[in-house]
Design a protein around this motif. Structure first.
Motif, PDB file in Angstrom:
ATOM      1  N   ASP A 171      -5.085   4.820   8.533  1.00 13.88           N
ATOM      2  CA  ASP A 171      -5.819   4.389   7.335  1.00 13.88           C
ATOM      3  C   ASP A 171      -6.382   5.580   6.570  1.00 13.88           C
ATOM      4  O   ASP A 171      -6.343   5.616   5.333  1.00 13.88           O
ATOM      5  N   GLU A 172      -6.885   6.576   7.289  1.00 14.04           N
ATOM      6  CA  GLU A 172      -7.444   7.758   6.630  1.00 14.04           C
ATOM      7  C   GLU A 172      -6.342   8.589   5.967  1.00 14.04           C
ATOM      8  O   GLU A 172      -6.547   9.161   4.892  1.00 14.04           O
ATOM      9  N   LEU A 173      -5.180   8.666   6.592  1.00 12.22           N
ATOM     10  CA  LEU A 173      -4.059   9.363   5.959  1.00 12.22           C
ATOM     11  C   LEU A 173      -3.646   8.652   4.670  1.00 12.22           C
ATOM     12  O   LEU A 173      -3.321   9.302   3.664  1.00 12.22           O
ATOM     13  N   ALA A 174      -3.664   7.320   4.682  1.00 12.00           N
ATOM     14  CA  ALA A 174      -3.318   6.557   3.480  1.00 12.00           C
ATOM     15  C   ALA A 174      -4.310   6.836   2.360  1.00 12.00           C
ATOM     16  O   ALA A 174      -3.924   6.956   1.187  1.00 12.00           O
ATOM     17  N   ASN A 227       2.633  -1.081  12.636  1.00 10.90           N
ATOM     18  CA  ASN A 227       1.647  -0.831  11.573  1.00 10.90           C
ATOM     19  C   ASN A 227       2.376  -0.601  10.247  1.00 10.90           C
ATOM     20  O   ASN A 227       3.034   0.426  10.075  1.00 10.90           O
ATOM     21  N   PRO A 228       2.263  -1.515   9.271  1.00  9.90           N
ATOM     22  CA  PRO A 228       3.025  -1.367   8.029  1.00  9.90           C
ATOM     23  C   PRO A 228       2.537  -0.213   7.167  1.00  9.90           C
ATOM     24  O   PRO A 228       3.307   0.342   6.379  1.00  9.90           O
ATOM     25  N   THR A 229       1.256   0.147   7.291  1.00 11.58           N
ATOM     26  CA  THR A 229       0.732   1.260   6.498  1.00 11.58           C
ATOM     27  C   THR A 229       1.414   2.567   6.882  1.00 11.58           C
ATOM     28  O   THR A 229       1.642   3.433   6.035  1.00 11.58           O
ATOM     29  N   ALA A 230       1.750   2.711   8.159  1.00  8.11           N
ATOM     30  CA  ALA A 230       2.428   3.923   8.612  1.00  8.11           C
ATOM     31  C   ALA A 230       3.787   4.062   7.924  1.00  8.11           C
ATOM     32  O   ALA A 230       4.167   5.160   7.495  1.00  8.11           O
TER      33      ALA A 230
END
Length: 323
Positions: A171-174, A227-230
């Motif tokens: 989440d922080e990378l996003a 994890n779809p954000t990844a």
């Protein structure tokens, strides 16, 4: 082609949980198995290797039985030595400070000098050379994702702890990537990639190798945890790479491929298999070595493992993805 000397292989077990001593361990010796690999042998064996690592049928396999890897969630390693290593490794991962892993990425996303954040990095080497900053995070993502998958259904409390840490880092990378107008995400400025292309100043050492670690890590998180954000992070990085490499002329491409760039084509082919985006396939192909894929077999002049093995894996992933 590539067989450990004096090491046998356990016969395949029935579907379900797989147990046994890992291949390659010698109870009577601490010396690692010796592998011998010739490049021509590697190329000639690509159809067979593809049948092992790919879910798709490979042309030329013939009557050889196709094998596939086991899901980590279905594998149990019962050897006490390796169980102990796994416990120690997971304990170490959970002690890592995510803020220190993310320090360089946050600095770059705010337009700040990441060198000021390097002192907070978990890896001292990342402070001395800018283009290697963030490599530790990419590898940590892979390790956390593998540990998550390995503990799935086995240790719910530990599995949840790993999931929480992974989710926070992703989440922080996003958030960092969202601050970039073009999807760039790295722990050093884009100038290090300009320097590789000899278009500006910066640290030209191994930014592409570091980028490979980051893409591979985010892809591993998606494949092993869902994890779809990844996957979104990896896809946006693939878009950035596709746009940048589309501007290469022949001289620039040769200059980049003449340096250390890890398995960029391998990780981009992996991403393409998930995204189906032709931009990601085109980007992967720009990192292919045409002479390496020629009928003559090319030549591996650099005998160091870190550049040689990724080149072989890149050729394998191209074969697996494109045939």
């Amino acid at each position: 082609m590539c067989q450990p000397d004096g090491v046998g292989r356990d016969p395949a077990t029935a579907p379900g949980t797989t147990t046994g001593t890992p291949v390659g361990r010698r109870p009577w010796s601490k010396r690692a198995p010796v592998f011998r690999l010739t490049f021509r042998g590697f190329l000639s064996s690509l159809p067979l290797i593809s049948s092992v690592v790919s879910p798709r049928p490979a042309a030329g396999v013939g009557l050889v039985e196709r094998l596939q890897g086991f899901d980590l969630a279905r594998v149990r390693v019962t050897d006490p030595y390796y169980e102990h290593l796994f416990t120690v490794g997971v304990r170490h991962l959970l002690r890592l400070d995510p803020d220190r892993l993310l320090a360089g990425f946050r600095a770059v996303s705010f337009g700040q000098d990441p060198a000021s954040a390097a002192g907070r990095s978990l890896h001292r080497g990342e402070g001395s050379r800018g283009s290697i900053r963030g490599q530790g995070l990419g590898r940590t993502l892979t390790a956390l994702a593998q540990a998550y998958r390995q503990t799935l259904g086995l240790d719910p409390a530990l599995n949840l702890e790993l999931s929480d840490l992974l989710g926070h880092v992703i989440d922080e990378l996003a958030v960092c990537q969202d601050r970039s107008p073009n999807g760039y995400l790295f722990a050093a400025p884009e100038t290090c990639f300009d320097a590789v292309e000899e278009r500006g100043t910066g640290d030209p050492w191994v930014p592409w190798d570091t980028m490979r670690e980051l893409i591979a890590g985010t892809v591993d998180v998606y494949e092993l945890t869902g994890n779809p954000t990844a996957l979104d992070i990896a896809s946006r990085l693939g878009d950035w790479i596709g746009e940048r490499t589309s501007r290469w002329d022949d001289a620039t491409r040769a200059r980049v491929l003449g340096g250390e760039r890890g398995g960029m084509n391998a990780c981009l082919y992996d991403l393409y298999e998930l995204s189906g985006d032709p931009k990601h396939r085109a980007a992967a192909q720009r990192f292919d070595e045409d002479d390496l894929l020629s009928p003559s077999g090319g030549e591996l002049t650099d005998r160091r493992a870190c550049p040689r093995i990724p080149r072989l894996l890149g050729a394998l992933h191209r074969h697996r993805g494109l045939g």
